[in-house]
Design a protein around this motif. Sequence first.
Motif, PDB file in Angstrom:
ATOM      1  N   GLY A 182      40.472  33.281  36.166  1.00 43.94           N
ATOM      2  CA  GLY A 182      41.589  33.972  36.741  1.00 43.94           C
ATOM      3  C   GLY A 182      42.404  33.038  37.829  1.00 43.94           C
ATOM      4  O   GLY A 182      42.047  31.896  37.868  1.00 43.94           O
ATOM      5  N   GLN A 215      45.293  40.111  47.317  1.00 42.09           N
ATOM      6  CA  GLN A 215      44.407  39.548  47.720  1.00 42.09           C
ATOM      7  C   GLN A 215      43.216  40.028  47.830  1.00 42.09           C
ATOM      8  O   GLN A 215      42.933  40.730  48.843  1.00 42.09           O
ATOM      9  N   LYS A 216      42.235  39.864  46.974  1.00 43.68           N
ATOM     10  CA  LYS A 216      41.106  40.890  46.492  1.00 43.68           C
ATOM     11  C   LYS A 216      39.743  40.064  47.598  1.00 43.68           C
ATOM     12  O   LYS A 216      39.248  40.813  48.009  1.00 43.68           O
ATOM     13  N   MET A 217      39.892  38.771  47.633  1.00 44.80           N
ATOM     14  CA  MET A 217      38.691  38.221  48.152  1.00 44.80           C
ATOM     15  C   MET A 217      38.502  37.799  49.635  1.00 44.80           C
ATOM     16  O   MET A 217      37.379  38.057  50.212  1.00 44.80           O
ATOM     17  N   GLU A 273      27.490  37.146  43.358  1.00 42.16           N
ATOM     18  CA  GLU A 273      28.843  37.111  43.315  1.00 42.16           C
ATOM     19  C   GLU A 273      29.092  35.416  42.626  1.00 42.16           C
ATOM     20  O   GLU A 273      28.444  34.785  42.754  1.00 42.16           O
ATOM     21  N   ALA A 313      47.201  39.166  41.347  1.00 37.37           N
ATOM     22  CA  ALA A 313      46.011  39.144  42.055  1.00 37.37           C
ATOM     23  C   ALA A 313      45.115  37.886  41.722  1.00 37.37           C
ATOM     24  O   ALA A 313      45.302  37.261  40.784  1.00 37.37           O
ATOM     25  N   ASP A 314      44.234  37.449  42.621  1.00 37.86           N
ATOM     26  CA  ASP A 314      43.498  36.575  42.432  1.00 37.86           C
ATOM     27  C   ASP A 314      42.092  37.240  41.751  1.00 37.86           C
ATOM     28  O   ASP A 314      41.767  38.254  41.621  1.00 37.86           O
ATOM     29  N   ALA A 315      41.234  36.075  41.053  1.00 41.94           N
ATOM     30  CA  ALA A 315      40.180  36.485  40.203  1.00 41.94           C
ATOM     31  C   ALA A 315      39.275  35.229  40.230  1.00 41.94           C
ATOM     32  O   ALA A 315      39.835  34.237  40.506  1.00 41.94           O
ATOM     33  N   ILE A 316      37.904  35.472  39.944  1.00 46.80           N
ATOM     34  CA  ILE A 316      37.240  34.331  39.592  1.00 46.80           C
ATOM     35  C   ILE A 316      37.686  33.609  38.361  1.00 46.80           C
ATOM     36  O   ILE A 316      38.236  34.121  37.528  1.00 46.80           O
ATOM     37  N   TRP A 317      37.413  32.453  38.238  1.00 47.78           N
ATOM     38  CA  TRP A 317      38.021  31.588  37.136  1.00 47.78           C
ATOM     39  C   TRP A 317      37.274  32.131  35.909  1.00 47.78           C
ATOM     40  O   TRP A 317      36.217  32.540  35.894  1.00 47.78           O
ATOM     41  N   THR A 356      43.315  31.564  41.332  1.00 47.37           N
ATOM     42  CA  THR A 356      42.715  31.066  42.174  1.00 47.37           C
ATOM     43  C   THR A 356      43.164  31.709  43.586  1.00 47.37           C
ATOM     44  O   THR A 356      44.306  31.962  43.858  1.00 47.37           O
TER      45      THR A 356
END
Length: 435
Positions: A315, A339-341, A167, A309-313, A317
Amino acid sequence: MASFKVKGGNRLKGEITPQGAKNEALQIICAVLLTAEPVTIHKIPNIRDVMKLIELLADLGCEVQKVGDESYRFTASNINIDFLETDDFKAKAAALRGSIMILGPLLARYGKGKMPRPGGDKIGRRRLDTHFIGFEKLGARFSYDTKDEFYTIDASDLKGTYMLLDEASVTGTANIIMAAVMAKGKTTIYNAACEPYIQQLCKMLNRMGAQITGVGSNLLHIEGVSQLKGTEHTMLPDMIEIGSFIGLAAMTQSEITIKNCQIAELGIIPQTFQRLGIQMGFRGDDIHIPAQDHYEIDTFIDGSILTIADAIWPGLTPDLLSVILVTATQAKGTVLVHQKMFESRLFFVDKLIDMGAQIILCDPHRATVIGLDRRYPLKGIQMTSPDIRAGVSLLIAALSAEGTSTIHNIEQIDRGYQYIDTRLNRLGADIERIG
């Protein structure tokens, strides 16, 4: 336990400058352990998590000098590695999520480390596997005592290697980078986090003599060096605080100018708030939010309901989804917040529903917000802050509400936002700190 008593309904006006970035500070401060030479860091926010981490470094033997309002000089020339064996270390490190970030530097410089299971927000599972798998790939050996929840790591012979992270963990990437900069040979990290905070860390380490390439991408190459030197570093403004102020301005129908934002480092944060209908102007590195009576949520091109939605950069935060959710409650239109994380971060919506918001919690990760378009203002209630980001979101809701709200457990807010009541009161807010 301290509380905020908040009288809502005031329109705010004026300028506010964001603090230094909390999430950058936690890794940059730990990086000073990589060298015996002085390291000066500017724009350090005076918040609980950061101050507790600095206190922990001082306990380890790092000399800490305050050289300005937001500037500190660290000299880690006499680190007492035996402090890791003490009950005092266990108690302090276990209470602080950011304490995990000292491991990479300690392994790189001293070849060993210990760490109790760290604390932090109760927002769902926050596993540490990425950190330890990365250390293992570099040649470290670790054991975990399930009885006293203590990790012990032997890293006496770290060697560069190739690794593909499972991840793109920001803290995991930072910790592995700090361990690898002094490992023998070349390390390649693929699926590395590439947030601005990671870029800042890499740039600082390169100024200290590290050899890191690929900065800004998810593929990093690190040539190990034998030692690092001192440097000077200035942290970015806190992007989460900037987003919080944008949401606050919209919710309270306020005209606010957010100063010195380093807009180029904010990614899609401004664009995301614009999709909620919030107007903003860019004046150099300042963001001007005009007072708006109404703002309307965008839809997708085919007219379907917008999903944020959130996502890794690069994307969005995840730390801003709570603020976005609150801001949407007084917009016109509907949005699905995903909120995925973290599976517990949306559970604070029950307080917003009690205040009169129209929110359907679909499951632990998704909430549908039906904007009230200010037809029905939120009403003040008593509530408790569950974590840093939910806490400031509830504060924003309270400032926009009719009547008076009381927010308990504001120590959570203080962990991430410095002098937040004082700074907002200067703009016209009515926040009283109790206890």
